[in-house]
Structures are given as structure tokens and as C-alpha cells.
Design an enzyme around this catalytic site. Sequence first.
Site, mmCIF file in Angstrom:
data_model
loop_
_atom_site.group_PDB
_atom_site.id
_atom_site.type_symbol
_atom_site.label_atom_id
_atom_site.label_comp_id
_atom_site.label_asym_id
_atom_site.label_seq_id
_atom_site.Cartn_x
_atom_site.Cartn_y
_atom_site.Cartn_z
ATOM 1 N N CYS A 1 0.836 -1.199 0.000
ATOM 2 C CA CYS A 1 0.000 0.000 0.000
ATOM 3 C C CYS A 1 0.872 1.251 0.000
ATOM 4 O O CYS A 1 1.469 1.585 -1.002
ATOM 5 C CB CYS A 1 -0.978 -0.044 1.177
ATOM 6 S SG CYS A 1 -2.354 1.129 1.030
ATOM 7 N N GLU B 1 -0.906 -8.791 4.962
ATOM 8 C CA GLU B 1 -0.659 -8.939 6.402
ATOM 9 C C GLU B 1 -1.951 -8.947 7.209
ATOM 10 O O GLU B 1 -1.948 -9.324 8.381
ATOM 11 C CB GLU B 1 0.280 -7.831 6.903
ATOM 12 C CG GLU B 1 -0.342 -6.466 7.114
ATOM 13 C CD GLU B 1 -0.473 -5.644 5.839
ATOM 14 O OE1 GLU B 1 -0.686 -4.424 5.964
ATOM 15 O OE2 GLU B 1 -0.362 -6.206 4.738
ATOM 16 N N HIS C 1 -3.452 -5.659 1.160
ATOM 17 C CA HIS C 1 -2.742 -5.926 2.409
ATOM 18 C C HIS C 1 -2.737 -7.415 2.776
ATOM 19 O O HIS C 1 -3.644 -7.883 3.466
ATOM 20 C CB HIS C 1 -3.402 -5.156 3.553
ATOM 21 C CG HIS C 1 -3.186 -3.683 3.500
ATOM 22 N ND1 HIS C 1 -2.223 -3.036 4.235
ATOM 23 C CD2 HIS C 1 -3.826 -2.719 2.793
ATOM 24 C CE1 HIS C 1 -2.273 -1.730 3.992
ATOM 25 N NE2 HIS C 1 -3.239 -1.515 3.118
#
Length: 223
Positions: free
Chosen positions: A86, A197, A195
Amino acid sequence: MSRIGVVTFPGSLDDVDARRAVRIGGGDAVALWHGDEDLQGVDAVVLPGGFSYGDYLRCGAISRFSPMMTVIIEAAGKGMPVLGICNGFQILCESHLLPGALIRNDHRKFVCRDQQLRIENNRTPWTSAFAEGAEITVVLKNGEGSYVADAATLDRLEGEGRVVARYLGGNPNGSLRDIAGVSNEAGNVVGLMPHPEHAIEDLTGPGTDGLGFFTSLAERVFA
């Protein structure tokens, strides 16, 4: 065990999540500070999401000149794996480690949703755990996530297999050719707008599809 550094900039908000993903993926997470010039012997680096330096000027434009980025740019040029997520993707483009730019979403609204992706290139250090063409779901959250480049650059990325991931199920931000992530020519530097994560545990996210970005690197053998 590979040592993976995660950089914290003023305004980073996904750095803790990225370090957790590194640990769950089997790596040793090392916290790096934007104002330092010491990579602390890490094998790879993650630039996390957020709003580095408040996103003043252009997103990532100030971060590009931080002391830590100076040494990361040099290390990336020597082959160190770097993943920008990002805002980290925006920083990589501002640093000219990746081509193109990230601009305001075409609908001018911030988007936050679970997003389907197709892994187009599993030959990078960050995507080797995936099968080529794998379809995954991770989290997407951005206001300036539209990837743009001139036609010649886009054709080169396509022709050289450097489109790492592509949006499925609708383009969320107007990225040209549905591009969600790209790599540099050597393949060691990857930028990804969604994302991974936030998709590493069933309890807190859409599943564990994002974990492959971290297990890929953790399993890598460094000389």
C-alpha cells in the site's frame, strides 16, 4: 531463519501487523526506524501501509528521502528482497525502484473491502509459495491506490511477466489493466496495493490467503 526488517515511518499504521505476519510466516521480524541508516543485518525489508509523513505532497514522496530509504535503495540495487504494501508501494514508486505511480482512486472515495486477486508471477522471493494463477482473497484499503503508467511501460511489464498480482471480481480503484502489484526487472522488489498482512489468521480477516507472501521469504535460504 530469515531476518526481515519492517520500517516504521511517522504515520505508519500497519507496521506492527507486518511484523506479526513475518513472525507467523516463520521469519524473524526486526523493527527498523525511518531515521536510522542501519539495516541491522536483515535479509529483506517490508515497507508497510499507512500514511507516511502524513501523505503530505504526494503519498510516499517525503519517505523516499528518509535516511533508511537511502540504504534500502542501495541494498535493493544489490538484490535484497523488498516488499512495499500500500503506502510502501507508493514509496517504492517514488523511489524509482518500481515504475509507474499510484494516484487517487477513480471514484474519488476511500475503499475498504475483502479483495480477490490472481497471482500472475510466483517467481519473486515474495510469491514463490503460491501457484501461478492462484486466486486469493486479502484486504484492500486505500484512497490513492490506482496504478498508472504510460502504455509502453505497461506493455513492458506485461511482456516481461512483471505484473505480480491482478484484481479479480471488479477493479476497486481504477488501476490500469487491473494491476494490483508489480515487480522490478530483477524480481527482488515487489509493490502490492492490497494488504496480505491482514489475511494471515482465520480469526482476524478473510482467511489466511495472505500468508504466502511471508512464508515465501521465510523459506528462502540466504547466503
